[in-house]
Write an enzyme that holds these catalytic residues in place. Structure first.
Site, PDB file in Angstrom:
ATOM      1  N   THR A 135      28.898  37.864 -17.711  1.00 45.23           N
ATOM      2  CA  THR A 135      30.022  38.794 -17.737  1.00 45.23           C
ATOM      3  C   THR A 135      31.022  38.384 -18.806  1.00 45.23           C
ATOM      4  O   THR A 135      31.357  37.205 -18.917  1.00 45.23           O
ATOM      5  CB  THR A 135      30.718  38.832 -16.363  1.00 45.23           C
ATOM      6  OG1 THR A 135      29.843  39.424 -15.404  1.00 45.23           O
ATOM      7  CG2 THR A 135      32.011  39.626 -16.413  1.00 45.23           C
ATOM      8  N   SER A 136      31.492  39.346 -19.605  1.00 45.67           N
ATOM      9  CA  SER A 136      32.509  39.131 -20.631  1.00 45.67           C
ATOM     10  C   SER A 136      32.044  38.057 -21.617  1.00 45.67           C
ATOM     11  O   SER A 136      31.053  38.253 -22.306  1.00 45.67           O
ATOM     12  CB  SER A 136      33.852  38.783 -19.978  1.00 45.67           C
ATOM     13  OG  SER A 136      34.906  38.849 -20.907  1.00 45.67           O
ATOM     14  N   SER A 137      32.694  36.897 -21.664  1.00 47.64           N
ATOM     15  CA  SER A 137      32.225  35.830 -22.551  1.00 47.64           C
ATOM     16  C   SER A 137      30.791  35.442 -22.210  1.00 47.64           C
ATOM     17  O   SER A 137      29.992  35.107 -23.090  1.00 47.64           O
ATOM     18  CB  SER A 137      33.134  34.607 -22.437  1.00 47.64           C
ATOM     19  OG  SER A 137      32.674  33.545 -23.233  1.00 47.64           O
ATOM     20  N   TYR A 159      27.272  42.258 -19.009  1.00 42.25           N
ATOM     21  CA  TYR A 159      28.408  43.053 -18.568  1.00 42.25           C
ATOM     22  C   TYR A 159      29.624  42.864 -19.477  1.00 42.25           C
ATOM     23  O   TYR A 159      30.187  41.763 -19.559  1.00 42.25           O
ATOM     24  CB  TYR A 159      28.778  42.674 -17.129  1.00 42.25           C
ATOM     25  CG  TYR A 159      27.684  42.997 -16.137  1.00 42.25           C
ATOM     26  CD1 TYR A 159      27.648  44.222 -15.476  1.00 42.25           C
ATOM     27  CD2 TYR A 159      26.668  42.077 -15.869  1.00 42.25           C
ATOM     28  CE1 TYR A 159      26.634  44.528 -14.577  1.00 42.25           C
ATOM     29  CE2 TYR A 159      25.655  42.366 -14.969  1.00 42.25           C
ATOM     30  CZ  TYR A 159      25.642  43.600 -14.326  1.00 42.25           C
ATOM     31  OH  TYR A 159      24.635  43.889 -13.440  1.00 42.25           O
TER      32      TYR A 159
END
Length: 291
Positions: A135-137, A159
């Site tokens: 997720t994200s990073s 994500y």
């Protein structure tokens, strides 16, 4: 002993009782001092699959394990989960440096690859059923792992991240410390240009890339929605697939599934009105992984 200490101790004991994460101190080459946290289910499958799950900025592997349902599903299906932690640059993964965007060059990605190799060896895991998600990073690093260690993974899910190489040369790996052009969706390239960037991360590699299912919210202003298009250009070009169709309200109301080719190599999910980040869809991930 204070109330908070008692609560914390009880939570820790509960985690141990439920067969949750165990810290692995020595798993091989680890140039950036990552932490490896592994969950081996009580009913381990013969030649188990492995899921490497990567937290976002400011997070830890332990937190991501509690935020997601992968460990619960692991107990049901017998696969192993790895929830690593990075402690640098606001706990963001190294997706911006030359070494971090190269194979076996001393970046976070090399340590993560070591975790996979260690787990395959120790638990006689199925090397054809290794998956990465984040997720994200963690999504950004998922893309980097696909680019630098494509031979380790069968498939990936992702994500609210950016294309592999988007943050190359940035002074930091987090949106706060990095050149904001990438996070703001201003790094716009052709599929061929992205392909050159990815190929440079693992020169001479001529094999296939992991299958990818990627998710992004239309109202994401932290890692702009425009990054989804760039990620899709990057991987559709490398996989040799083109956009085929949209499927509305898949897998739920307000989401649109974007299908490339026959839908077995590359799909995306556009989440209407969702910001940063798209909630993890663990059950959909397992279907994509073939688990």
């Amino acid at each position: 002993m204070g109330v908070l200490t008692v609560i914390s101790t009880f939570a820790s004991l509960s985690l141990i009782a439920n067969g949750a994460l165990v810290r692995v101190a020595d798993f091989g080459t680890n140039p950036t001092s990552l932490q490896m946290n592994i969950n081996v289910p009580s009913k381990l499958a013969a030649k188990p699959a492995i899921i490497l799950a990567l937290h976002g900025c400011g997070g830890t592997g332990e937190q991501y394990a509690q935020m997601t349902k992968y460990n619960t599903l692991s107990e049901q299906k017998g696969f192993i989960t790895i929830f690593p932690s990075t402690k640098k640059d606001n706990n963001c993964w190294e997706v911006n440096t030359a070494k971090g965007l190269s194979r076996d060059a001393g970046g976070d990605n090399q340590g993560l690859a070591s975790m996979i190799k260690y787990t395959i060896s120790k638990y006689t895991a199925d090397a054809t059923k290794v998956f990465v998600t984040g997720t994200s990073s963690g999504c950004m690093m998922t893309n980097v792992m696909m680019a630098t260690y494509p031979d380790l993974f069968a498939a990936a899910s992702c994500y609210s991240g950016v294309a592999a190489g988007c943050l190359a040369g940035s002074p930091g790996a987090s949106p706060q410390s990095a050149d904001p052009a990438c996070a703001n969706g201003q790094k716009v390239k052709t599929a061929a240009e992205w392909g050159v960037i990815v190929k440079a991360m693992y020169p001479g590699y001529n094999g296939s890339y992991p299958r990818l299912a990627t998710w992004h919210g239309t109202s994401d202003t932290f890692v702009h929605y425009k990054n989804l298009a760039e990620m899709l250009k990057e991987w559709s070009g490398l996989m040799g697939v083109e956009f085929t169709k949209n499927a509305t309200d898949v897998p739920q109301s307000g989401y649109t599934q974007m299908v490339y080719g026959d839908g077995t190599k590359l799909v995306a999910y556009s989440a209407k009105g969702v910001g940063h980040t798209v909630p993890v869809h663990e059950a959909d991930d397992l279907v994509w992984f073939g688990l």
